[in-house]
Design a protein around this motif. Structure first.
Motif, PDB file in Angstrom:
ATOM      1  N   ASP A 524       0.801  -1.215   0.000  1.00 38.24           N
ATOM      2  CA  ASP A 524       0.000   0.000   0.000  1.00 38.24           C
ATOM      3  C   ASP A 524       0.836   1.269   0.000  1.00 38.24           C
ATOM      4  OD1 ASP A 524       1.037  -0.025   2.535  1.00 38.24           O
ATOM      5  OD2 ASP A 524      -0.893  -0.220   3.572  1.00 38.24           O
ATOM      6  N   GLY A 525       2.170   1.132  -0.037  1.00 39.35           N
ATOM      7  CA  GLY A 525       3.050   2.296  -0.102  1.00 39.35           C
ATOM      8  C   GLY A 525       3.533   2.799   1.238  1.00 39.35           C
ATOM      9  N   SER A 526       3.019   2.242   2.328  1.00 36.32           N
ATOM     10  CA  SER A 526       3.463   2.698   3.649  1.00 36.32           C
ATOM     11  C   SER A 526       4.855   2.140   3.946  1.00 36.32           C
ATOM     12  CB  SER A 526       2.475   2.245   4.718  1.00 36.32           C
ATOM     13  OG  SER A 526       2.369   0.833   4.729  1.00 36.32           O
ATOM     14  N   ALA A 527       5.677   2.961   4.604  1.00 35.14           N
ATOM     15  CA  ALA A 527       7.067   2.571   4.890  1.00 35.14           C
ATOM     16  C   ALA A 527       7.152   1.884   6.251  1.00 35.14           C
ATOM     17  CB  ALA A 527       7.969   3.802   4.872  1.00 35.14           C
ATOM     18  N   PHE A 528       8.095   1.002   6.360  1.00 41.66           N
ATOM     19  CA  PHE A 528       8.372   0.358   7.651  1.00 41.66           C
ATOM     20  C   PHE A 528       9.852  -0.017   7.693  1.00 41.66           C
ATOM     21  CE2 PHE A 528       7.755  -3.160   4.844  1.00 41.66           C
ATOM     22  CZ  PHE A 528       8.540  -4.201   5.341  1.00 41.66           C
ATOM     23  N   TYR A 529      10.378  -0.018   8.922  1.00 43.84           N
ATOM     24  CA  TYR A 529      11.769  -0.427   9.108  1.00 43.84           C
ATOM     25  C   TYR A 529      11.830  -1.944   9.227  1.00 43.84           C
ATOM     26  CZ  TYR A 529      13.353   4.371   9.694  1.00 43.84           C
ATOM     27  OH  TYR A 529      13.681   5.675   9.486  1.00 43.84           O
ATOM     28  N   PHE A 549      15.013 -13.678   7.213  1.00 45.89           N
ATOM     29  CA  PHE A 549      14.052 -13.499   8.300  1.00 45.89           C
ATOM     30  C   PHE A 549      13.823 -11.989   8.453  1.00 45.89           C
ATOM     31  CE2 PHE A 549      16.372 -17.387   9.059  1.00 45.89           C
ATOM     32  CZ  PHE A 549      15.361 -18.303   9.317  1.00 45.89           C
ATOM     33  N   GLN A 550      12.565 -11.576   8.357  1.00 42.10           N
ATOM     34  CA  GLN A 550      12.217 -10.159   8.374  1.00 42.10           C
ATOM     35  C   GLN A 550      11.357  -9.847   9.593  1.00 42.10           C
ATOM     36  OE1 GLN A 550      10.277  -9.959   4.525  1.00 42.10           O
ATOM     37  NE2 GLN A 550      12.118  -9.099   3.584  1.00 42.10           N
ATOM     38  N   GLN A 551      11.604  -8.675  10.141  1.00 39.41           N
ATOM     39  CA  GLN A 551      10.837  -8.252  11.312  1.00 39.41           C
ATOM     40  C   GLN A 551      10.602  -6.755  11.236  1.00 39.41           C
ATOM     41  OE1 GLN A 551      12.738  -9.146  15.005  1.00 39.41           O
ATOM     42  NE2 GLN A 551      10.981  -8.571  16.260  1.00 39.41           N
ATOM     43  N   ASP A 552       9.361  -6.364  11.471  1.00 44.82           N
ATOM     44  CA  ASP A 552       9.006  -4.949  11.470  1.00 44.82           C
ATOM     45  C   ASP A 552       9.473  -4.318  12.787  1.00 44.82           C
ATOM     46  OD1 ASP A 552       7.968  -2.467  11.252  1.00 44.82           O
ATOM     47  OD2 ASP A 552       5.901  -3.080  10.877  1.00 44.82           O
ATOM     48  N   VAL A 553      10.494  -3.457  12.699  1.00 47.53           N
ATOM     49  CA  VAL A 553      11.048  -2.815  13.905  1.00 47.53           C
ATOM     50  C   VAL A 553      10.749  -1.326  13.884  1.00 47.53           C
ATOM     51  CG1 VAL A 553      12.873  -4.531  14.245  1.00 47.53           C
ATOM     52  CG2 VAL A 553      13.290  -2.574  12.744  1.00 47.53           C
ATOM     53  N   THR A 554       9.678  -0.960  13.184  1.00 42.37           N
ATOM     54  CA  THR A 554       9.323   0.463  13.117  1.00 42.37           C
ATOM     55  C   THR A 554       9.031   1.017  14.500  1.00 42.37           C
ATOM     56  OG1 THR A 554       8.375   0.074  10.926  1.00 42.37           O
ATOM     57  CG2 THR A 554       7.779   2.130  12.044  1.00 42.37           C
ATOM     58  N   GLN A 558      10.948   3.873  16.537  1.00 43.45           N
ATOM     59  CA  GLN A 558      10.278   5.041  17.125  1.00 43.45           C
ATOM     60  C   GLN A 558      10.566   5.142  18.612  1.00 43.45           C
ATOM     61  OE1 GLN A 558       6.192   4.333  16.063  1.00 43.45           O
ATOM     62  NE2 GLN A 558       6.421   5.127  13.958  1.00 43.45           N
ATOM     63  N   THR A 559      10.606   3.957  19.291  1.00 42.61           N
ATOM     64  CA  THR A 559      10.929   3.960  20.717  1.00 42.61           C
ATOM     65  C   THR A 559      12.345   4.464  20.952  1.00 42.61           C
ATOM     66  OG1 THR A 559       9.433   2.094  21.057  1.00 42.61           O
ATOM     67  CG2 THR A 559      11.070   2.529  22.777  1.00 42.61           C
ATOM     68  N   GLU A 560      13.277   4.005  20.106  1.00 50.04           N
ATOM     69  CA  GLU A 560      14.660   4.471  20.228  1.00 50.04           C
ATOM     70  C   GLU A 560      14.752   5.979  20.021  1.00 50.04           C
ATOM     71  OE1 GLU A 560      16.832   2.222  17.411  1.00 50.04           O
ATOM     72  OE2 GLU A 560      16.816   0.353  18.576  1.00 50.04           O
ATOM     73  N   GLN A 561      14.004   6.466  19.023  1.00 50.55           N
ATOM     74  CA  GLN A 561      14.005   7.905  18.787  1.00 50.55           C
ATOM     75  C   GLN A 561      13.387   8.652  19.957  1.00 50.55           C
ATOM     76  OE1 GLN A 561      15.455   9.413  16.163  1.00 50.55           O
ATOM     77  NE2 GLN A 561      15.029  11.343  17.229  1.00 50.55           N
ATOM     78  N   TYR A 562      12.310   8.052  20.531  1.00 49.85           N
ATOM     79  CA  TYR A 562      11.678   8.670  21.698  1.00 49.85           C
ATOM     80  C   TYR A 562      12.649   8.712  22.875  1.00 49.85           C
ATOM     81  CZ  TYR A 562       8.660   9.147  25.802  1.00 49.85           C
ATOM     82  OH  TYR A 562       8.129   9.558  26.991  1.00 49.85           O
ATOM     83  N   LEU A 563      13.374   7.577  23.069  1.00 51.54           N
ATOM     84  CA  LEU A 563      14.353   7.546  24.161  1.00 51.54           C
ATOM     85  C   LEU A 563      15.472   8.552  23.932  1.00 51.54           C
ATOM     86  CD1 LEU A 563      14.630   3.693  24.769  1.00 51.54           C
ATOM     87  CD2 LEU A 563      13.430   5.384  26.174  1.00 51.54           C
TER      88      LEU A 563
END
Length: 959
Positions: A524-529, A549-554, A558-563
């Protein structure tokens, strides 16, 4: 009628016997000739060896004896005897009696001096001809050389006794005959030694030829004689001829016996071989003939007129067998190989259900089952009675597990189409079933995994995706049909890091694993890490696929950026708090300093007793207020992480004694006994924070004095040395005061906490002292604890960590190398202070000196530049409008106030008390530091100290 062929045994004997007789005769003649030749040659060699051995023996006897005599002649005893005439009789006879150089029974020794006179001898009875006597004297005494002679007169050997290379005497050995010298040695043959006249000097067999006889009288018929010349002698080896003939005869007898035995053995072997071959071939013939009954067929015949009957029979039968078997051997062998190489089990039964044929795999299968082969086959036939194929379950004895076998039944028909039986073929599908189950479980596990899994084929062009699980579909929004066969690049976008993509490509190129995080885009065009872990998959040692092996760490990002944002805000908050504390410290201490300064000025004026009493009350209140402010600021500095623990050498014994003196007065006023006990183990100079140590102990002592009305206070201090050479200080303060209730002890070290409100009302205080003391102990690597009983006093114990220090490192107060003091002189002081009250107070304290005031750093620079008078000291406030004291100091040190003020003493007057304030003063170029509120005595002392120091313009500030 055809003639009967001879038997094989007869043919062998008649053929081999003539040849064998001829061979034996030729070999016998050759062996006898060779034996006789070798015996004669060996006899000649033996005699030659005997002559050579005799020559070696004579040479050895003469040379070895000469060498031994020469060694004796070089002995100090022999040499000294020719010069020590008086003492030689004491030792020379004993020495001569011990001499024994040969195996001859009669040996004579003598020592002669240079004149030829005999000095000493052993058994010397020799009668030597004059010619022989003259010869050895001339050769040995005259020429200093050794001499030897073997003749009919005997054996004589002489060697010189040398002194400085010249013969001073001679050592002579004489044996009356050569016979006595050579007799002890073993001999291979009869040996003789004669002189030139044929006189026998030695005979190894005296019974054959007597010594001292003439060799010409010997009858040599029947003897083999070998001779050789040695010097003037002739050496002989004599051996009877009959001995050689006797050896030849015995050798011939032995050879004849061996040949006869050999002939008999060969004849026996030929006979036995013929009999055995005859019997064997006959049996073989009969067997083949019984098995093969068919018409005779033409075969090739051997090119031989005479052929053994057995061989002819075997040839005929064998030809017929080959003819018959040629037609069927190849198909049968191929069929057998096919059966045994089949991967499946095979069994063939007839119409009576009897086994006609089974391969090895079926036999092995039956051995791995319970029951007999027939019972197992019966079970299979029953299960397939109504169908052509069926999968049956069998139990394996070896593995203890079930085996799944798929059986098929096919009818067995002959060439005419008649059914003769059934063919059963079994395929073991156990391993395949297990593999399918395992693959099914793995596939289901991967598909149901909560982590996105993707597999790509890197051997194909474009490295397409060949598998994705359900978690991938949920993560990206792409279905399996949409993504399989395409590359993962379809999930990348403009914001995807090119550097990360290059790292992934490089890792795949070198077939290495990689773990990284990159920005991907969903359908759908949405970005994710995307946290991506790529692992290579090897097949037969070659990397063919990659599993990811893929994992969405978005949310994690965001938590890291918040911290990170929270950390920055916390740091900013700490900075603002520190700035607020510094400002509050300045704002609170400044008016306190004003009050304290005014009180000090009033104390120096004339006052009534009542006014002095009021003044003391005011000073006491100021001290209490300052103590509260200091506690609050210390607590705030600890909270903000601004409290710094110093590491400087100090005299702990001196600090304890000062505290004892300080609190002794207070205890005396209350009627309390104060006792200090020390056990410092010799470590009275240590490294640590003296100020904070005294603060902790002062807080505890102050509380002890405050809460104790009667009794005593005991302070015990000890130091322990740890294994790493660090020091642990243990200090306890014990009082007999009011004590602390048990239920209150757990919170006594909390902030703003006392035992109860009545204590606060009665004794006062903020409740910060014990909390600050506890935190200071922890900052210094220790702890604090309490033991107390209500109404019976308390004991506070604390520990801190210290280090050993050298006493030489203690810095004396106001000490600077290379300086001179001038005291009693009126100084010129520039006061840079924005607070009018503080200016008045400082001026009044320094009324014995000339002072000038400036309200900012700019005014101070202007005054220093314009005033002709040179100031001795500058008192610099740190916080001022327009330009603070730090900036003003830097400009003064940079020469903006003129060269004469480059090194003018600058003393900081600051109300700040935060971490780094002192360092800021030092870094700005200030020479000293005075914190508000200060005593007039401290101010005057610092001014007079720095003003009295003569400083060079090149000397840098003393920090």
């Amino acid at each position: 009628m055809m003639q009967q062929p001879p038997r094989l045994r007869s043919l062998l004997l008649s053929s081999m016997l003539p040849r064998l007789v001829l061979l034996v005769a030729v070999l016998s003649i050759i062996l006898f000739a060779l034996s006789f030749h070798f015996i004669v040659k060996q006899t000649d060699q033996l005699q030659q060896q005997s002559v050579d051995g005799l020559e070696q023996d004579i040479n050895y006897i003469v040379s070895d004896t000469t060498r031994q005599l020469a060694d004796l002649a070089a002995n100090d005893i022999i040499i000294n005897s020719l010069v020590d005439f008086e003492q030689r009789d004491n030792y020379l006879p004993m020495f001569f009696r011990s001499l024994n150089l040969t195996q001859a029974k009669s040996v004579e020794f003598a020592l002669f001096d240079f004149a030829g006179n005999r000095v000493i001898d052993k058994n010397w009875n020799a009668v030597i001809p004059e010619s022989l006597s003259s010869a050895w004297r001339q050769q040995t005494l005259g020429s200093s050389n050794a001499y030897s002679s073997v003749s009919k007169y005997g054996v004589l050997i002489s060697v010189p006794v040398l002194l400085r290379g010249v013969a001073e005497g001679a050592l002579v050995m004489y044996v009356d005959s050569l016979q006595s010298l050579l007799a002890p040695y073993p001999r291979l043959t009869n040996q003789l030694v004669t002189d030139s006249s044929g006189h026998v000097l030695f005979s190894s067999e005296p019974s054959l030829i007597a010594p001292n006889s003439s060799f010409s009288d010997f009858d040599d018929s029947g003897y083999a004689i070998k001779k050789a010349d040695w010097q003037n002698l002739t050496l002989y080896s004599v051996k009877p001829t009959i001995t050689a003939y006797r050896e030849a005869a015995w050798t011939g007898i032995v050879l004849l016996a061996m040949i006869v035995g050999f002939v008999f053995i060969i004849l026996h072997m030929v006979s036995m071989t013929g009999t055995l071959a005859e019997r064997t071939l006959s049996t073989l013939y009969n067997d083949i003939k019984n098995r093969l009954n068919s018409d005779d067929k033409t075969s090739l015949r051997l090119d031989s007129d005479v052929e053994a009957q057995e061989l002819a029979d075997i040839r005929e039968a064998f030809d017929k067998l080959i003819w018959d078997l040629t037609e069927v051997s190849l198909p049968n062998e191929q069929f057998s190989n096919v059966l045994e190489s089949m991967g499946d089990m095979l069994v063939v039964v007839d119409q009576d259900k009897q086994t006609l044929l089974s391969n090895k795999r079926f036999d092995d299968f039956c051995h791995d089952q319970y029951g007999e082969k027939n019972g197992i086959l019966k079970f299979i036939m029953q299960k397939l009675a109504s169908s052509q194929s069926n999968e049956l379950t069998h139990f394996s004895v070896s593995t203890g597990q079930e085996r799944f076998v798929h059986w098929t039944k096919t009818s067995l028909a002959d060439a005419n189409g008649n059914i003769r039986g059934d063919i059963y073929v079994g395929s073991d599908e156990t391993e395949q079933r297990s593999l399918e189950s395992h693959v099914k479980v793995l596939t289901h596990a991967m598909d149901e995994a909560t982590v996105s899994i993707i597999i790509s084929d890197i051997k194909r062009v474009g490295q397409p995706i060949i598998y994705v699980n359900s978690a991938f579909e949920e993560l990206t929004g792409y279905s399996r049909e949409e993504i399989i066969g395409h590359n993962c690049r379809s999930m990348q976008g403009d914001e995807t890091s090119k550097q990360t993509v290059d790292q992934i490509r490089k890792a795949i190129a070198v077939r290495e694993p990689i773990e990284t995080t990159l920005l991907n885009y969903k359908k759908d065009g949405s970005a994710f890490y995307n946290r991506l872990n790529l692992t290579p998959v090897k097949i037969n040692g070659e990397v063919t696929h990659y599993i990811g092996f893929q994992q969405d760490v978005t949310q994690q990002r965001q938590t890291e950026q918040y911290l990170q944002d929270a950390r920055e805000k916390a740091e900013e908050s700490a900075r603002l708090k520190s700035s607020f504390l510094a400002s509050m410290s300045h704002e609170i201490r400044t008016p306190i300093h004003g009050i304290s300064g005014v009180l000090q000025l009033m104390a120096s004026s004339e006052l009534t007793e009542e006014q002095k009493h009021y003044l003391s009350l005011a000073k006491f209140s100021i001290q209490g207020l300052l103590h509260i402010v200091n506690d609050i600021l210390d607590f705030s500095k600890i909270e903000a992480g601004q409290l710094q623990i110093e590491e400087n050498p100090f005299d702990i014994l001196e600090s304890l004694e000062n505290l004892q003196s300080q609190y002794a007065i207070m205890c005396q006023e209350k009627g309390l006994a104060l006792h200090f006990h020390f056990d410092l183990q010799g470590f009275h100079v240590v490294q640590g924070d003296d100020v904070r140590f005294r603060q902790i102990l002062s807080n505890l002592l102050g509380n002890a004095v405050k809460f104790t009305d009667s009794g005593c206070i005991e302070v015990t201090t000890s130091i322990q040395q740890n294994a790493d050479n660090s020091l642990k200080l243990l200090c306890s303060v014990k009082d007999t005061g009011i004590g602390i209730a048990q239920d209150k002890q757990s919170t006594i070290f909390d902030v703003f906490t006392q035992e109860d409100l009545s204590t606060t009302r009665k004794f006062g205080g903020t409740g910060l002292g014990l909390s600050i003391s506890k935190q200071l102990c922890e900052l210094m690597g220790g702890d604090i604890k309490l033991e107390s009983v209500k109404g019976h006093g308390s004991t506070f114990s604390f520990t801190i960590m210290l280090e050993q220090a050298d006493e030489a490192l203690l810095k004396p107060v106001h000490h600077s190398s290379g300086v001179k003091r001038e005291k009693g002189k009126k100084r010129k002081v520039l006061i840079v202070e924005d607070n009018d009250i503080n200016q008045v107070i400082v001026k009044q304290h320094l009324n014995n000196h000339t002072t000038l005031s400036a309200k900012s750093g700019l005014e101070a620079l202007e005054a220093l530049n314009k005033m002709k008078v040179t100031f001795d000291v500058v008192l610099m406030d740190c916080q001022m409008p327009e330009m603070d004291g730090f900036e003003a100091t830097k400009r003064i040190r940079n020469g903006e106030a003129g060269e004469r003020y480059l090194n003018v003493p600058i003393i900081a007057l600051t109300a700040n008390a935060m971490k780094g304030d002192k360092e800021r003063c030092v870094n700005a170029g200030m020479d000293d530091y005075l914190s508000k509120p200060f005593d007039a005595i401290d101010l005057i002392d610092k001014v007079e100290h720095w003003a009295s120091i003569e400083r060079n313009s090149e000397e840098s500030a003393v920090h």
